[in-house]
Scaffold this active site. Sequence first.
Site, short mmCIF file in Angstrom:
data_model
loop_
_atom_site.label_atom_id
_atom_site.label_comp_id
_atom_site.label_asym_id
_atom_site.label_seq_id
_atom_site.Cartn_x
_atom_site.Cartn_y
_atom_site.Cartn_z
N TYR A 53 123.94 0.08 3.90
CA TYR A 53 122.84 0.20 4.87
C TYR A 53 123.28 1.06 6.06
CZ TYR A 53 118.82 -1.48 7.65
OH TYR A 53 117.67 -1.58 8.40
N LYS A 81 121.68 4.65 6.90
CA LYS A 81 120.96 4.83 8.17
C LYS A 81 121.62 5.92 9.03
CE LYS A 81 117.60 1.82 7.64
NZ LYS A 81 116.26 2.33 7.25
N SER A 116 117.78 2.77 12.26
CA SER A 116 118.12 1.41 12.70
C SER A 116 119.17 1.56 13.79
CB SER A 116 118.70 0.64 11.51
OG SER A 116 119.40 -0.51 11.93
P1 NAD Z 1 109.94 -5.32 4.65
O1 NAD Z 1 110.77 -5.92 3.59
O2 NAD Z 1 109.00 -6.17 5.45
O3 NAD Z 1 109.10 -4.09 4.08
C1 NAD Z 1 109.69 -3.10 3.27
C2 NAD Z 1 108.63 -2.54 2.36
O4 NAD Z 1 109.25 -1.50 1.58
C3 NAD Z 1 108.06 -3.56 1.36
O5 NAD Z 1 106.64 -3.52 1.38
C4 NAD Z 1 108.62 -3.10 0.01
O6 NAD Z 1 107.74 -3.35 -1.08
C5 NAD Z 1 108.78 -1.61 0.26
N1 NAD Z 1 109.74 -1.00 -0.66
C6 NAD Z 1 110.98 -1.46 -1.02
N2 NAD Z 1 111.54 -0.65 -1.93
C7 NAD Z 1 110.66 0.35 -2.14
C8 NAD Z 1 110.66 1.50 -2.97
N3 NAD Z 1 111.68 1.76 -3.80
N4 NAD Z 1 109.58 2.32 -2.93
C9 NAD Z 1 108.53 2.05 -2.13
N5 NAD Z 1 108.47 0.97 -1.34
C10 NAD Z 1 109.51 0.14 -1.34
O7 NAD Z 1 111.00 -4.58 5.62
P2 NAD Z 1 110.93 -4.05 7.15
O8 NAD Z 1 111.80 -4.94 7.95
O9 NAD Z 1 109.53 -3.81 7.57
O10 NAD Z 1 111.71 -2.68 6.96
C11 NAD Z 1 111.09 -1.42 6.99
C12 NAD Z 1 112.12 -0.38 7.39
O11 NAD Z 1 112.60 -0.67 8.71
C13 NAD Z 1 113.35 -0.31 6.49
O12 NAD Z 1 113.74 1.03 6.31
C14 NAD Z 1 114.40 -1.06 7.29
O13 NAD Z 1 115.70 -0.65 6.98
C15 NAD Z 1 114.01 -0.65 8.70
N6 NAD Z 1 114.52 -1.53 9.76
C16 NAD Z 1 114.18 -2.84 9.78
C17 NAD Z 1 114.68 -3.63 10.81
C18 NAD Z 1 114.35 -5.08 10.89
O14 NAD Z 1 115.01 -5.77 11.67
N7 NAD Z 1 113.38 -5.60 10.15
C19 NAD Z 1 115.49 -3.08 11.79
C20 NAD Z 1 115.81 -1.74 11.72
C21 NAD Z 1 115.30 -0.96 10.70
#
Ligand code: NAD
Length: 260
Positions: free
Chosen positions: A155, A159, A142
Amino acid sequence: MRLKDKVAVVTGAASGIGKEIALLYAREGAKVVIADLNLAAAEATAAEIGGRGGRAIGVGMDVTSEDQVAAGMAHAVATFGGIDVLVSNAGIQTVASLDEFDFAKWRQLLSIHLDGAFLTTRAALREMYRGGRGGSIIYMGSVHSKEASALKAPYVTAKHGLIGLAKVVAKEGAKHGVRANVICPGFVRTPLVDKQIPEQARALGISEAEVVRTIMLKETVDGEFTTADDVAQAALFFAGFGSNALTGQSLVVSHGWFMQ
Ligand code: NAD
């Protein structure tokens, strides 16, 4: 077809960024393993890919469980014959100030992001070393791998930690042709972010629109959200890159929120 016949395991791929990566990888010819806590949603995503002529399976996996990761990865290998790409993407967000942070929630977040990355990495490396055809491991970092924000202590800690892990994998994996890199997205409108907007508004006593404008997108060059497809394109680039020239790196995809 930049990933023709490659086997890619994507964790957290039933939703948001991981799902977009799974869909793109399948369009590029990969056999995709959708590993997620939510088995029904993982299977639905696999069916969606199958309906478009792609190849995918859904696997129920809690990435914090050593047994479930071992079983899920073994299932992936038994179904598709190896592992070429791992995208360690499963993640959650919990927002609170440090002085109020619940210890159990701190540990839960670190466990999903860091134990999950470790367990899936170890299983993937064992298979990649055994198969002898190299591989690519991609961590979903991130901007918070580089930069801090208030209210996000575990977080930001996790990260940042993923960058360290990727560098070690790069060093150990090189002689086996295994590369490791980190993608560092800015804010993407997924369920993870949609949940935080009202939480931050409450914690800071401001409106949801102000959270978006004055916190989330404040430092971007154009006030725009990053899209899941932007992140998926970066994940495709890392997965398809064919030499150790690109390893141990982190790439920020954030509309200029963070520039290095
Ligand atoms: P999201 O909530 O849409 O999807 C996350 C998925 O992870 C879900 O399907 C959930 O069921 C699954 N999950 C959660 N805990 C789990 C576990 N213990 N085992 C297996 N699966 C599990 O989130 P997203 O925004 O798509 O995030 C995905 C990644 O991207 C994360 O690592 C997040 O930190 C990172 N990220 C997101 C953003 C953003 O702005 N959305 C920005 C930077 C990084």
